[in-house]
Design an enzyme around this catalytic site. Structure first.
Site, PDB file in Angstrom:
ATOM      1  CD  GLU A 131      30.530  44.814 -25.069  1.00  6.57           C
ATOM      2  OE1 GLU A 131      31.027  45.949 -25.263  1.00  6.57           O
ATOM      3  OE2 GLU A 131      30.478  43.928 -25.935  1.00  6.57           O
ATOM      4  CB  SER A 136      19.862  50.616 -21.044  1.00  9.88           C
ATOM      5  OG  SER A 136      19.706  50.474 -19.651  1.00  9.88           O
ATOM      6  CD  GLU A 256       9.447  39.526 -25.975  1.00  6.45           C
ATOM      7  OE1 GLU A 256       8.666  38.553 -25.967  1.00  6.45           O
ATOM      8  OE2 GLU A 256       9.493  40.349 -26.910  1.00  6.45           O
ATOM      9  NE  ARG A 284       8.527  45.847  19.273  1.00  2.00           N
ATOM     10  CZ  ARG A 284       9.416  46.109  20.213  1.00  2.00           C
ATOM     11  NH1 ARG A 284       9.812  45.132  21.019  1.00  2.00           N
ATOM     12  NH2 ARG A 284       9.914  47.323  20.344  1.00  2.00           N
ATOM     13  CB  ILE A 353       6.340  46.001  10.005  1.00  3.69           C
ATOM     14  CG1 ILE A 353       5.185  46.686   9.256  1.00  3.69           C
ATOM     15  CG2 ILE A 353       5.796  45.021  11.049  1.00  3.69           C
ATOM     16  CD1 ILE A 353       4.355  45.741   8.405  1.00  3.69           C
ATOM     17  N   GLY A 356      13.677  48.682  14.652  1.00  3.82           N
ATOM     18  CA  GLY A 356      15.128  48.564  14.768  1.00  3.82           C
ATOM     19  C   GLY A 356      15.635  47.165  14.496  1.00  3.82           C
ATOM     20  CD  GLU A 379      17.180  39.540 -17.412  1.00  2.00           C
ATOM     21  OE1 GLU A 379      17.665  40.092 -18.398  1.00  2.00           O
ATOM     22  OE2 GLU A 379      17.494  38.398 -17.059  1.00  2.00           O
TER      23      GLU A 379
END
Length: 401
Positions: A131, A136, A256, A284, A353, A356, A379
């Site tokens: 809500e 939590s 669960e 690259r 990695i 840019g 969850e």
């Protein structure tokens, strides 16, 4: 097939299902995912393909038209789907939670009525627990059901409803004072209602409104909504299990399963991030050689791959524990916590990695970078998982002084 994240001890049927799903992901999801995500477009063709494969009935028993597969099979399928596009795995997740709750807790009439159509994908499920002011603390639910003859009248506002618009069946958790006097513990005065509705937005049945999609940073394509009940009348035979006051336990059982799903999603996204990172590192060149040949990048790749393996192993363990019929809240909490945290780290390393170019929407890693944070809160946050883990450990390792 990648060497990473292999699962030993699978049956021939499980391997065949996973191979089919992986082929579908490679051919039907990965090529279009980024374009659809940028448009925030519901992947109808992909969903239709999953329906044709029978994926919506994967864990539903064969007697109701499903495949009757295990949570492990489902989690491994989710891992593959999330590797292609995490939003698609979200579309199936809430459906499976509702189907699981019906299978475990529904009356025979409820199973007969809903499960065959859910297995066929004709009814799509969603579940609603959170809500606007809840966070939590599930005990702080204010949405309420009041008995009126052979019906209940529901009022309140729910939040963060995945598949809120596209679903036609929502499992909604509310407070119900009927039969639960003043002073009853909050978790014993909650009831799950099975609410049928028309797909779409606006007033989808008298007293029930789905206002529209919530605009999100990532996790696009799948519709995340509010749900507003204002005098919504539900017949008594749509109380899950036929008895009020059991909603909290029913929802936690479903969560669960959901936590294993989120762990599987984290594994899938992390695998894709590793694939993108290791591929780009070999394309690259800097200082006259592939960046993959630089020791710093090899260290990153080693750490990323190890995290992918560890998260996958914990997710598989949590699924197998649930399939065995044992309590798995500890394992599910650990798997969800580790997989979501490692997913974030692996995605960020793959982003680094790319340099840019990772910041450009032309590259897939940009999408993953926006999707991974959702797993940190879905969850239950990391803090909630650690609280669950800590409490369970104290139960298991109680000091006998």
């Amino acid at each position: 097939m990648s060497r990473l994240a292999q699962t030993h001890g699978l049956t021939g049927v499980q391997r065949e299902i996973l191979s089919t799903v992986r082929d579908f992901v490679d051919k039907e999801i990965i090529p279009v995912a980024t374009e659809l995500e940028h448009r925030d477009e519901y992947p109808q063709d992909i969903v239709d393909g999953l329906k044709e494969l029978g994926l919506f009935g994967l864990m539903i028993p064969e007697e109701y038209g499903g495949l009757g597969e295990s949570l492990l099979t489902y989690a491994l399928c989710v891992e593959e789907i999330a590797r292609g596009w995490m939003s698609v795995s979200g579309i199936v997740n809430t459906h499976f939670i509702v189907a699981y709750m019906l299978k475990q807790h529904g009356t025979q009439e409820q199973k007969d009525h809903f499960l065959p159509r859910m297995a066929a994908g004709d009814i799509r499920g969603a579940f609603s627990m959170s809500e606007p002011a809840l966070g939590s603390d599930v005990s702080a639910i204010t949405s309420k059901a009041v008995k009126d003859g052979e019906e209940y009248v529901l009022n309140g506002q729910k939040m963060w409803l995945t598949n809120g618009g596209t679903s036609s069946l929502v499992a909604v958790l509310v407070k119900s004072d009927e039969g639960h006097p003043e002073g009853t513990a909050p978790h014993k005065s909650m009831t799950t209602f099975l609410v049928e509705k028309e797909p779409g937005f606006g007033e989808v049945r008298p007293g029930l409104t789905i206002p529209g999609k919530i605009d999100k940073m990532g996790y696009k394509g799948v519709d995340t909504t509010e749900l507003i009940m204002d005098g919504l009348r539900i017949p008594a035979n749509r109380v899950l299990g036929g008895v009020t006051g059991r909603g909290f336990y029913q929802m936690m059982d479903g969560v669960e399963v959901g936590r294993v799903n989120v762990a599987a999603r984290g594994c899938g996204v992390a695998q894709r991030a590793f694939e993108l990172g290791v591929q780009y590192a070999q394309q690259r060149h800097t200082f006259g050689k592939q960046i993959a040949r630089h020791q710093a990048i090899q260290f990153k790749l080693a750490e990323m791959a190890t995290k992918v393996e560890a998260a996958h192993a914990m997710m598989v363990n949590a699924a197998r524990k649930k399939d065995s019929g044992e309590r798995n809240d500890l394992e599910a909490g650990m798997a969800k916590y580790l997989a979501s945290e490692y997913c974030k780290e692996v995605v960020e390393d793959a982003f680094r990695i790319h340099g840019g170019y990772g910041f450009s929407k032309e590259y897939e890693i940009e999408r993953l970078y926006r999707e991974a944070p959702m797993l940190l809160i879905g969850e239950g946050t990391a803090e909630i998982q650690k609280m669950i883990i800590g409490r369970r450990l104290l139960e298991e390792y109680r000091f006998q002084g």
